[in-house]
Write an enzyme that holds these catalytic residues in place. Structure first.
Site, PDB file in Angstrom:
ATOM      1  N   TYR A 129       0.864  -1.182   0.000  1.00  0.00           N
ATOM      2  CA  TYR A 129       0.000   0.000   0.000  1.00  0.00           C
ATOM      3  C   TYR A 129       0.902   1.233   0.000  1.00  0.00           C
ATOM      4  O   TYR A 129       1.778   1.363   0.853  1.00  0.00           O
ATOM      5  CB  TYR A 129      -0.906   0.010   1.239  1.00  0.00           C
ATOM      6  CG  TYR A 129      -1.783   1.238   1.333  1.00  0.00           C
ATOM      7  CD1 TYR A 129      -3.014   1.281   0.692  1.00  0.00           C
ATOM      8  CD2 TYR A 129      -1.367   2.359   2.047  1.00  0.00           C
ATOM      9  CE1 TYR A 129      -3.828   2.411   0.772  1.00  0.00           C
ATOM     10  CE2 TYR A 129      -2.174   3.488   2.130  1.00  0.00           C
ATOM     11  CZ  TYR A 129      -3.400   3.504   1.488  1.00  0.00           C
ATOM     12  OH  TYR A 129      -4.183   4.628   1.568  1.00  0.00           O
ATOM     13  N   ASP A 173       3.641  -1.270 -19.709  1.00  0.00           N
ATOM     14  CA  ASP A 173       2.475  -0.439 -19.388  1.00  0.00           C
ATOM     15  C   ASP A 173       2.887   0.774 -18.555  1.00  0.00           C
ATOM     16  O   ASP A 173       2.196   1.154 -17.614  1.00  0.00           O
ATOM     17  CB  ASP A 173       1.430  -1.273 -18.649  1.00  0.00           C
ATOM     18  CG  ASP A 173       0.064  -0.588 -18.591  1.00  0.00           C
ATOM     19  OD1 ASP A 173      -0.216   0.244 -19.481  1.00  0.00           O
ATOM     20  OD2 ASP A 173      -0.715  -0.881 -17.668  1.00  0.00           O
ATOM     21  N   LYS A 175       2.984   4.399 -17.533  1.00  0.00           N
ATOM     22  CA  LYS A 175       2.095   5.544 -17.712  1.00  0.00           C
ATOM     23  C   LYS A 175       2.068   6.303 -16.394  1.00  0.00           C
ATOM     24  O   LYS A 175       2.468   5.763 -15.353  1.00  0.00           O
ATOM     25  CB  LYS A 175       0.689   5.090 -18.103  1.00  0.00           C
ATOM     26  CG  LYS A 175       0.029   4.138 -17.113  1.00  0.00           C
ATOM     27  CD  LYS A 175      -1.297   3.633 -17.664  1.00  0.00           C
ATOM     28  CE  LYS A 175      -2.039   2.759 -16.639  1.00  0.00           C
ATOM     29  NZ  LYS A 175      -1.329   1.496 -16.375  1.00  0.00           N
ATOM     30  N   PRO A 176       1.618   7.555 -16.376  1.00  0.00           N
ATOM     31  CA  PRO A 176       1.646   8.336 -15.136  1.00  0.00           C
ATOM     32  C   PRO A 176       0.914   7.682 -13.968  1.00  0.00           C
ATOM     33  O   PRO A 176       1.368   7.776 -12.820  1.00  0.00           O
ATOM     34  CB  PRO A 176       0.991   9.656 -15.546  1.00  0.00           C
ATOM     35  CG  PRO A 176       1.360   9.799 -16.981  1.00  0.00           C
ATOM     36  CD  PRO A 176       1.259   8.401 -17.536  1.00  0.00           C
ATOM     37  N   ASP A 195       1.507  -1.545 -11.573  1.00  0.00           N
ATOM     38  CA  ASP A 195       0.819  -1.995 -12.787  1.00  0.00           C
ATOM     39  C   ASP A 195       1.685  -2.889 -13.668  1.00  0.00           C
ATOM     40  O   ASP A 195       1.803  -2.659 -14.870  1.00  0.00           O
ATOM     41  CB  ASP A 195       0.320  -0.801 -13.613  1.00  0.00           C
ATOM     42  CG  ASP A 195      -0.959  -0.225 -13.051  1.00  0.00           C
ATOM     43  OD1 ASP A 195      -1.492  -0.806 -12.095  1.00  0.00           O
ATOM     44  OD2 ASP A 195      -1.421   0.797 -13.564  1.00  0.00           O
TER      45      ASP A 195
END
Length: 318
Positions: A129, A173, A175-176, A195
């Site tokens: 987390y 993948d 990406k921001p 991700d």
């Protein structure tokens, strides 16, 4: 791909993302899984973790915040119930295999995976987390970032890729919303890359398990940040595809704009393949010329024209 990421709540979809890739919920058919007020999974224990709050839903399943009962720590649990509409057996297989592969990794600046499995028809992956926001949220709030901040973040992203690539892991993948940030209000940001659901792991492992599992019929990677070769053949990309995506992210960080914009994801992907590499200095004339060159080299159309590795790109950024 949906923009929810571990520890983040981000329900806004990208305007150029193909909505056909999202899990569709019929307004007349409420299964309760996407409504936190009636969610039947809240309070359940899965993989030793109690589910406490749903953070998002997308084509990588359901995302929950929870507490690991044994360790008493906050975690994120990604779930794909066997009954969840829109998922095929091959997607669930890839979800579990990617999770198991990620659990073997202990890499700096990469979200850790603690547990993977299936209990009571709930396929799950338990992850770190991250108490902070993701880069997409920061860009939406602030627009273009200070160059020093942008380079600090991108250095850590490249360090994560340097470590992942050394373990034969291609992210595919970047990406921001995959870039998770802690400590942005303090002395400096701590970055975690998330991700890895589309990651391509060690080819030997894939061969031993019957070949790579791909998501047939869906776009592998987000259109705004996808390398030209990945837009055409996601199965056979190399580490260079990640370098291209980092260049796209850096471009957006320093200009406040995506490299290419169009009305559909397909049009954006075609621009990555066919359109001229944009110059960040056309948007920000005062931008350091060295940074402009770094971005253009990362975003070269041909993989052979880019930096040969994350290590080489990291040296150029520093």
């Amino acid at each position: 791909m949906a923009d929810e990421t571990p520890g983040q709540r981000d329900s806004d979809s990208d305007p150029d993302y193909d909505s056909a890739n999202e899990i569709e919920h019929d307004e007349d058919h409420d299964d309760g899984l996407h409504d936190p007020h009636v969610d039947p999974l809240i309070g359940r224990v899965v993989g030793g973790c109690r589910l406490e709050e749903q953070l998002g839903v997308g084509d990588n399943g359901l995302l929950y915040r929870g507490t690991h009962q044994g360790m008493g720590m906050k975690v994120v649990i990604r779930l794909i119930p066997q009954s969840l509409p829109g998922f095929r057996a091959s997607q669930i297989e890839r979800f579990l295999r990617s999770g198991r592969a990620m659990a073997k990794l202990n890499l700096p600046h990469v979200v850790r995976v603690f547990n993977v499995g299936c209990e009571d028809d709930l396929n799950f992956v338990v992850m770190d987390y991250i108490d902070g926001q993701n880069l997409k949220q920061l860009l939406e709030e602030q627009g273009a970032l200070d160059l020093e901040v942008a380079l600090e973040v991108i250095e850590q992203v490249l360090q994560a890729l340097e470590a992942a690539h050394s373990q034969a892991v291609i992210h595919r993948d970047i990406k921001p919303s995959s870039v998770l940030l802690e400590g942005m209000d303090g002395d400096g940001a701590s970055v975690k890359l998330a991700d890895l659901g589309l990651a391509k792991f060690n080819l030997t492992d894939e061969a031993e398990e019957g070949g790579p599992v791909t998501i047939s019929g869906t776009m592998m990677g987000e259109a705004s940040y996808i390398a030209p070769e990945q837009a055409q053949d996601a199965k056979n990309v190399t580490f260079s595809a990640d370098i291209y995506s980092v260049g796209c992210v850096l471009y957006e960080m320093v200009t406040g704009q995506k490299p290419y914009s169009a009305k559909s994801a397909v049009q954006v992907m075609l621009m990555h393949v066919q359109a001229k590499v944009p110059k960040a200095s056309d948007i920000v004339p005062e931008l350091d010329s060295r940074v402009v060159r770094v971005i253009r080299k990362m975003m070269a159309k041909k993989p052979a024209s880019r930096y040969e590795s994350a290590t080489e790109a990291l040296r150029a950024v520093r």
